[in-house]
Motif scaffolding. Structure first.
Motif, short mmCIF file in Angstrom:
data_model
loop_
_atom_site.label_atom_id
_atom_site.label_comp_id
_atom_site.label_asym_id
_atom_site.label_seq_id
_atom_site.Cartn_x
_atom_site.Cartn_y
_atom_site.Cartn_z
N MET A 255 0.83 -1.20 0.00
CA MET A 255 0.00 0.00 0.00
C MET A 255 0.87 1.26 0.00
SD MET A 255 -3.17 -0.08 -0.10
CE MET A 255 -3.16 1.65 0.39
N ARG A 256 1.85 1.22 0.89
CA ARG A 256 2.72 2.37 1.03
C ARG A 256 3.43 2.64 -0.29
NH1 ARG A 256 7.51 1.87 4.68
NH2 ARG A 256 6.28 0.28 5.74
N LEU A 257 3.88 1.56 -0.91
CA LEU A 257 4.59 1.68 -2.19
C LEU A 257 3.68 2.34 -3.22
CD1 LEU A 257 6.74 -1.41 -3.02
CD2 LEU A 257 7.16 0.94 -3.68
N ARG A 258 2.44 1.88 -3.21
CA ARG A 258 1.45 2.45 -4.14
C ARG A 258 1.36 3.96 -3.99
NH1 ARG A 258 -3.09 -0.77 -5.20
NH2 ARG A 258 -2.64 -2.14 -6.93
N GLU A 259 1.41 4.37 -2.69
CA GLU A 259 1.27 5.80 -2.43
C GLU A 259 2.44 6.60 -2.97
OE1 GLU A 259 0.20 7.13 1.53
OE2 GLU A 259 -0.97 5.29 1.74
N TYR A 260 3.63 5.98 -2.98
CA TYR A 260 4.80 6.71 -3.49
C TYR A 260 4.69 6.89 -5.00
CZ TYR A 260 6.94 4.93 0.84
OH TYR A 260 7.21 4.60 2.12
N LEU A 261 4.06 5.93 -5.64
CA LEU A 261 4.06 5.90 -7.11
C LEU A 261 3.12 6.97 -7.66
CD1 LEU A 261 4.07 2.06 -7.58
CD2 LEU A 261 5.94 3.64 -8.02
N PRO A 262 3.37 7.38 -8.90
CA PRO A 262 2.44 8.34 -9.52
C PRO A 262 1.05 7.74 -9.63
CG PRO A 262 4.03 7.51 -11.12
CD PRO A 262 4.48 7.05 -9.79
N GLY A 263 0.06 8.62 -9.71
CA GLY A 263 -1.31 8.13 -9.78
C GLY A 263 -2.06 8.64 -8.57
N HIS A 264 -3.24 8.13 -8.34
CA HIS A 264 -4.06 8.64 -7.25
C HIS A 264 -4.04 7.69 -6.07
CE1 HIS A 264 -5.42 11.81 -9.85
NE2 HIS A 264 -5.67 10.90 -10.79
N PRO A 265 -3.48 8.13 -4.97
CA PRO A 265 -3.42 7.25 -3.81
C PRO A 265 -4.80 6.87 -3.30
CG PRO A 265 -2.69 9.49 -3.26
CD PRO A 265 -2.86 9.42 -4.74
N GLU A 266 -5.79 7.76 -3.51
CA GLU A 266 -7.13 7.45 -2.99
C GLU A 266 -7.68 6.18 -3.64
OE1 GLU A 266 -6.41 10.49 -4.26
OE2 GLU A 266 -6.22 11.63 -2.41
N GLU A 267 -7.43 6.09 -4.96
CA GLU A 267 -7.90 4.90 -5.69
C GLU A 267 -7.32 3.65 -5.06
OE1 GLU A 267 -7.13 4.94 -9.85
OE2 GLU A 267 -8.09 6.91 -10.06
N ALA A 268 -6.03 3.74 -4.77
CA ALA A 268 -5.35 2.59 -4.19
C ALA A 268 -5.97 2.23 -2.84
CB ALA A 268 -3.87 2.89 -4.00
N LYS A 269 -6.31 3.30 -2.09
CA LYS A 269 -6.88 3.07 -0.76
C LYS A 269 -8.23 2.37 -0.87
CE LYS A 269 -4.86 6.35 2.40
NZ LYS A 269 -4.92 7.73 2.84
N VAL A 270 -9.05 2.84 -1.80
CA VAL A 270 -10.36 2.23 -2.00
C VAL A 270 -10.20 0.78 -2.39
CG1 VAL A 270 -12.42 2.26 -3.45
CG2 VAL A 270 -11.44 4.42 -2.61
N GLU A 271 -9.27 0.59 -3.32
CA GLU A 271 -9.02 -0.77 -3.80
C GLU A 271 -8.63 -1.68 -2.64
OE1 GLU A 271 -5.94 -2.34 -6.93
OE2 GLU A 271 -6.86 -0.46 -7.61
N ALA A 272 -7.77 -1.11 -1.76
CA ALA A 272 -7.28 -1.89 -0.64
C ALA A 272 -8.40 -2.25 0.31
CB ALA A 272 -6.19 -1.12 0.10
N SER A 273 -9.29 -1.27 0.54
CA SER A 273 -10.37 -1.55 1.50
C SER A 273 -11.32 -2.59 0.92
CB SER A 273 -11.10 -0.26 1.85
OG SER A 273 -11.62 0.33 0.68
N VAL A 274 -11.51 -2.53 -0.39
CA VAL A 274 -12.34 -3.54 -1.03
C VAL A 274 -11.73 -4.91 -0.82
CG1 VAL A 274 -13.16 -4.42 -3.25
CG2 VAL A 274 -13.31 -1.97 -2.73
#
Lengths: 77, 228, 454
Positions: free
Chosen positions: C431-450
């Motif tokens: 997750m943390r890695l995702r946040e560092y990467l370009p793109g929208h961290p919120e999307e990643a967060k939603v994906e993770a919670s799903v």
């Protein structure tokens, strides 16, 4: 051992930390008074005592925080 | 309040070491065993230092300098002492409180003149020495630091005597043992604040210098340079 | 229920507490013997006075103070390193932190005793409390070492509570001790949260305390007027040296107990690789400080300073000085920057070298200055006596004994942190890695919670 005994022993060990913090404080107050009497460097004495006293009190505080919150939340899901 | 100081004239000094012996006897300084002495633990409050050697063998002329405690006005030993076993008196004497010392030897490490000596152990003294102990000076136990105090016990004696005789302390009433013993009067002692005193005049002589003065310790023992 | 019936995923970590091999007892006997010998030496010194040591007139501080600085330096292994690793969320810290913290606790207690051993009159130690003077660096030192010891013990203890609770729940030996020490920990979310909060406060607090400890030890020397000591760089220089020797000691301990208790599955080569890189970096930093310190001395060419300088470089201490350069700079840099030699064995060799080298560094800082006073006294030469060597040996064996004793009561590798790493960190890190990467961290967060819901 009974739950009560265990709890009291735990309280006793925790109080050691407070005794340490309090004795460090009294020790430093004593030293600052002495440094005043013998006309030593006041600033050095004050800085060190403020630093040390805070550290010991925070440490004792953190330990007590952990102790009481662990006991408080022991029976929750 | 007087400010005691000392001026040592190196022109007059013959390096006879009378001051060294007088100091050792006066202050009950421990005589260490031969073993310890070879190990560099000989104890002297007043010590004859060989500063440099002039000329070639066999015509060597060593330049010596008697060194006691410099009684600094800004003493580096007092700053670091953790228990106030050493302090500066109002009359400028850097005194020791032996029962207070814990033997950490920080003052020894910080004295640029290396004047402090430590009682590494306590050995049986020769019988003759024990008989002639000076009753005015305490015999130090093992494990503590000691040094020259300008024979402060003599000051106490002299002021008590003056008080008993209902008079002020006069110059010459109080002199340390080394001053008294010097056969050529190379050492002058007295009140530095009294502009007319011998010691004060001598300390302002053009030949006068303080040992390692550049360190800012403001030594109250000054020297008069030897000039051929 | 005996422990044999239990089967935990991390059984290896529990085993040393319940099983003791024969060689362990032999080691205990030998080390206790060494310790008792050292104790005898100290009693002799108490009775006879400090004359029992090899110290003399110009060299009035020696072995004990060297060991004091050295041991306190080693203590920086622990708490400082583990706090920095925790703070920077380095995931590979999990099996390392506990050992590092234990080293700190034990070594601090031993190192802190050395100035007392060095006292001429230890019976007057209470004078420090009754009428100490806060303007003396020795008092600063007493304060900071006590603070560091308290802080690091608490910092060792609090993250250990869940493990103690695990041990308590297993039953068996020392039941009552675990019951008392576990503080009623059951692993409820709120309890976990409280622990985490405390650990976060502590790790932020411990770093400045640790740095202050070694800075103040450096100031004991730096505050004096002596050539070779009176240097502004000493505070940071000592701290870097402390971390350097600390990491090396940690690596040695880790390798030894990995072999002894079969922790190969937990302490993998990658951990040593990372620690090796850290060691290399600190080695270069230490070399930089050393170089800066000596070059300025040399260029200034003040006579008193130069006497000390020459004593180290070409005088009586040249073998120690150049040996130090060899084992503290040349050897570790060659070993650790070369892929072929940067194996566990290579890192072990480098670490042993560094520990020896850092001890030599303390020796080289303390003795040459005292041996070369400003006025023309005969230059002192110091050789330690059997008393001093005996006490040094006793201190070392006390450290090993303490560590071994600890390993029989508490797990050397944090069990709950290992489990936590296995259960939640893989996800968290990605997750943390995702946040560092370009793109929208919120999307990643939603994906993770799903994902979490699934």
């Amino acid at each position: 051992m009974k739950e009560k005994t265990v709890y009291y022993i735990q309280l006793l060990t925790l109080s050691f930390n407070w005794i340490l913090a309090i004795s460090v404080t009294t020790w430093f107050v004593n030293l600052v008074v002495i440094s005043n009497q013998v006309k030593d460097q006041q600033t050095a004495s004050l800085y060190i005592s403020v630093f040390a006293i805070t550290v010991f009190w925070i440490l004792a505080g953190v330990l007590s925080y952990v102790f009481f919150s662990l006991h408080k939340h022991a029976h929750e899901a | 309040m007087p400010k005691y100081g000392m001026v040592i004239d190196l022109n007059k000094c013959t390096s006879c070491q009378a001051c060294v012996t007088a100091c050792k006897v006066e202050n009950n300084v421990q005589i260490v065993s031969e073993d310890d002495a070879q190990h560099g633990r000989a104890m002297f409050w007043m010590k004859m230092l060989t500063m440099e050697f002039d000329g070639d063998y066999p015509n060597i002329k060593p330049k010596t300098l008697p060194r006691n405690c410099m009684q600094c006005d800004e003493p580096s030993c007092i700053k670091v002492c953790p228990v106030r076993a050493t302090y500066i008196r109002e009359d400028g004497i850097v005194a020791q409180i032996y029962p207070q010392c814990i033997g950490c030897r920080y003052c020894m490490a910080n004295c640029p003149y290396t004047v402090k000596v430590f009682n590494w152990d306590r050995q049986a003294q020769p019988k003759e020495v024990e008989k002639t102990y000076n009753p005015d000076v305490s015999v130090r136990p093992k494990g503590i630091v000691e040094k020259c105090t300008f024979c402060v016990h003599r000051l106490q004696d002299a002021s008590e005597k003056a008080k008993a005789e209902h008079r002020e302390l006069e110059p010459g009433d109080y002199v340390p043992a080394c001053v008294e013993a010097c056969p050529v009067d190379a050492i002058t002692f007295g009140d530095l604040d009294d502009k007319k005193s011998d010691v004060s005049v001598a300390s302002r002589d053009y030949r006068a210098f303080g040992l390692l003065e550049e360190l800012g310790t403001v030594p109250k023992v000054r020297y008069l340079n030897a000039i051929e | 229920m005996s422990y044999v019936d239990l089967h935990d995923e991390d059984e290896t970590l529990f085993r040393p507490i319940y099983e003791t091999s024969k060689s362990f007892y032999i080691a205990v006997v030998v080390l206790t013997g060494v310790f008792l010998f050292g104790l005898g030496c100290y009693i002799h010194q108490l009775l006879y006075g400090l004359g029992a040591t090899g110290m003399d007139e110009p060299v009035s501080w020696a072995f004990y103070i060297v060991d004091f600085v050295f041991f306190i330096g080693i203590s920086h292994a622990g708490t400082l390193i583990s706090a920095i690793l925790r703070l920077s969320k380095a995931e590979w810290r999990r099996p390392i932190t506990r050992m590092a913290e234990v080293i700190t606790g034990i070594v601090l207690a031993i190192g802190g005793l050395h100035p007392v051993i060095d006292l001429g009159r230890p019976d007057r130690i209470l004078h420090l409390f009754e009428r100490g003077r806060l303007q003396s660096p020795l008092l600063w030192d007493l304060t900071s070492v006590t603070a560091y010891f308290t802080a690091s013990t608490i910092y060792l203890y609090i993250p250990m509570i869940p493990d103690i609770a695990l041990l308590r729940d297993r039953g068996g030996k020392l039941q009552n001790l675990y019951k008392i020490l576990a503080w009623g920990y059951k692993g409820t979310p709120k309890q976990k949260h409280a622990l985490e909060k405390a650990i976060n406060i502590l790790m932020v607090m411990v770093i400045p305390i640790a740095i202050s400890v070694h800075t103040i030890i450096a100031w004991i020397f730096g505050m004096t007027l002596q050539p070779g000591w009176h240097s502004t760089i000493f505070g940071p220089y000592f701290v870097v040296g402390a971390i350097y020797s600390g990491i090396a000691a940690l690596v040695i301990v880790m390798i030894a107990f990995r072999k002894l208790y079969h922790f190969e599955d937990y302490l993998k080569e990658i951990h040593f690789q990372y620690l090796g890189t850290l060691l290399l970096v600190v080695s270069l930093l230490w070399t930089y400080f050393t170089f800066a310190e000596y070059l300025t001395t040399f260029y200034g060419h003040e006579p008193a300073e130069m006497r000390v300088f020459d004593y180290k470089f070409i005088g009586a201490y040249w073998p120690y000085f150049w040996l130090m350069v060899l084992v503290n700079f040349v050897m570790p840099v060659i070993i650790l920057s070369n892929k072929k030699t940067k194996t566990i064995k290579g890192i072990l060799v480098a670490s042993i070298g560094v520990v020896i080298g850092m001890w030599l560094e303390r020796l080289i800082i303390i003795i040459p200055t005292l041996a070369n006073p400003r006025l023309p006294y005969p230059t002192g030469m110091y050789t330690p006596s059997i008393t001093e060597l005996g006490i040094a040996a006793a201190a070392t064996s006390a450290f090993i004994l303490g560590f071994m004793g600890f390993s029989k009561i508490f797990p050397l590798i944090s069990i709950w942190e290992t489990k936590e790493g296995r259960e939640s960190s893989v996800h968290e890190v990605s997750m943390r890695l995702r946040e560092y990467l370009p793109g929208h961290p919120e999307e990643a967060k939603v994906e993770a919670s799903v994902k979490a819901e699934l």
